[in-house]
Design an enzyme around this catalytic site. Structure first.
Site, PDB file in Angstrom:
ATOM      1  N   GLU A 210      -1.932  -7.770   0.942  1.00 59.96           N
ATOM      2  CA  GLU A 210      -3.314  -7.387   0.655  1.00 59.96           C
ATOM      3  C   GLU A 210      -4.289  -8.133   1.558  1.00 59.96           C
ATOM      4  OE1 GLU A 210      -2.429  -6.724  -4.117  1.00 59.96           O
ATOM      5  OE2 GLU A 210      -3.237  -8.641  -3.408  1.00 59.96           O
ATOM      6  N   GLU A 427      -3.773   2.783  -6.102  1.00 60.34           N
ATOM      7  CA  GLU A 427      -2.501   2.291  -6.617  1.00 60.34           C
ATOM      8  C   GLU A 427      -2.737   1.679  -7.992  1.00 60.34           C
ATOM      9  OE1 GLU A 427      -0.544  -0.415  -3.977  1.00 60.34           O
ATOM     10  OE2 GLU A 427      -0.854   0.856  -2.207  1.00 60.34           O
TER      11      GLU A 427
END
Length: 483
Positions: A210, A427
């Site tokens: 991330e 997501e």
């Protein structure tokens, strides 16, 4: 060394600069609506296990999701596994088998170039460390007057601890060649074999893949959910970069002192907060010019790091995988948002927001505009750059201890991406979210109103059978009706 917050505290931390900009008169949400409905570019993907160990189960799950319309499988391609033995020595045997198994099931590939460690985060059931040779290779290097040593590539936190989960962005000029070499090796291995099967290449830009700092990870104490986390700006490279940035912005130390209300005697005294706890509990990160300047630099450094790595990967891929977009993931850091003492603090420590803008304004993306608009830096380039945002399955929980606005955050990012013209996909953050109707209801609500064009489910085995499979199948059928 005297730090800036020490000087500020001596004058009461109230010699702040200008207040954050006011919201625009017409400020308000611009819900994009259900843009995925009828869009042929809608995608429905699943994530593979961190490592496949039971191949029979893997094949059965692939067959199950392929049967109801899943498009592609997202697979972590672990740097430490492929190039861990030695610099520029690559072992692709495992991925040869994984990719062949997925495509044999009629599914496409969405590989993740995973330049981060597996293990130590929520849901991790596998460990893959970054290549050991990496730290050794650069230990003797001097960059910007800093001799790196064995920890020189690593983030250093406010607690003085180092993280080995990913390479700090302030070291990018040194290690971009490593990312380039890995990407080229991947392209040489699979560019012909899976030329049209690879539909997206996702790029790891930090811990857990991330775009964030390792602010709530295991190298620090007492920084996990739902705390504010810890700042990660204390490495010599980070401090040097902060000093350069501040001096470039203000032109002289005298101008810095005027803006900050300090009496710093040398540029060397410019640094991250000496007392990070006071930096947040006093609201200096929101209410002082030093605090806003520091957070701006911290956030901007993260976004610039993302751009550098994405550009490196795009160039290294060249014209191979012609159908593939490039993806980057931004996590839904949803806790501590309504904290009565330090609201939005965890989003600050992870590097996701600015505080020099009005963090309550839709026009600024509630502080997220710069990180969302990273994708816009590639307009006119050879590939579409897609933002993936997590936490679509979650509810708001704005009270103690979470102080969470997860569902609201999904809306903020959807609005910001729509304003910027950025392609946005979503997501779930936690696997349990797709095992419940409530989680799926939230995902469907995010799509119905807030501009999400694709979904990647964490993980495949959660939607290969049972209620997870039924809800995902119905979700896909809504967006891709049978002919």
């Amino acid at each position: 060394m005297r730090r800036v917050t020490t000087a500020l505290s001596a004058v009461g931390l109230l010699l702040a600069g200008a207040a954050p900009a006011a919201a625009t008169p017409a400020d308000g949400p611009v819900p994009p609506g259900d843009v995925a409905l009828g869009d042929p570019a809608f995608t429905a993907n699943v994530m593979a296990p961190l490592e496949v160990t039971d191949w029979a189960d893997f094949e059965a799950d692939l067959a199950a999701v392929a049967a109801y319309g899943v498009d592609a499988v997202s697979v972590d391609v672990w740097w430490g596994d492929v190039e861990g033995a030695a610099d520029n020595r690559f072992d692709w045997a495992y991925y040869d088998r994984v990719f062949a198994t997925i495509t044999a099931a009629g599914l496409d590939l969405a590989p993740i170039l995973s330049f981060h460690q597996a293990g130590g985060n929520v849901g991790d059931d596998y460990t893959s460390l970054l290549p050991a040779w990496l730290w050794e290779k650069y230990a003797g290097v001097t960059y910007r007057g800093v001799e790196l040593g064995p920890t020189g590539l690593q983030h250093r936190s406010e607690q003085g601890n180092h993280s080995r989960e990913s390479v700090q962005g302030w070291a990018d000029p040194l290690v971009l060649a490593e990312y380039r070499d890995f990407t080229r090796a991947f392209e040489q291995q699979y560019g012909d074999r899976y030329a049209t099967d690879v539909v997206e290449v996702n790029v790891s830009l930090g811990p857990s893949g991330e775009l964030r700092y390792p602010s709530y990870n295991q190298h620090d104490v007492g920084t996990g959910y739902p705390t504010r986390g810890a700042l990660q700006a204390y490495s010599p490279l980070a401090v040097r970069d902060l000093q350069r940035e501040v001096l470039c912005r203000y032109g002289s130390l005298e101008a810095v002192n005027r803006a900050w209300g300090t009496d710093l005697a040398s540029v060397e005294e410019i640094g991250p907060p000496a007392d990070a706890e006071a930096f947040f509990t006093s609201r200096a990160y929101l209410d002082t010019q030093y605090g806003r300047d520091f957070v701006d630099w911290y956030n901007g450094s993260l976004v610039d790091h993302g751009e550098r790595v994405l550009r490196t990967v795009i160039r290294a891929l060249g014209e191979d995988f012609p159908e593939a977009d490039i993806g980057y993931k931004v996590p839904g850091i949803h806790w501590s948002m309504t904290h009565p003492v330090h609201p939005r603090a965890t989003e600050v420590t992870t590097g996701l927001i600015q505080t020099s803008v009005d963090v309550d304004s839709w026009a600024t993306g509630h502080g997220y505009r710069r990180i969302v608009e990273l994708a816009d830096r590639f307009d006119g380039g050879p590939r579409e750059v897609v933002l993936h945002f997590t936490a679509l399955e979650m509810d708001d929980d704005p009270v103690e201890p979470a102080y969470s606005l997860a569902q609201t955050l999904v809306q903020w990012v959807g609005d910001a991406a729509h304003r910027a013209g950025v392609e946005l996909k979503g997501e779930n953050a936690l696997a349990g979210g797709v095992r419940s109707d409530e989680g799926w209801d939230n995902i469907e609500e995010a799509f119905a109103g807030w501009g999400y064009r694709g979904l990647t489910v964490l993980r495949m085995d959660d939607v290969a059978s049972g209620s997870g499979a039924a809800r995902y199948a119905a979700f896909i059928a809504r967006y891709r009706p049978a002919a």
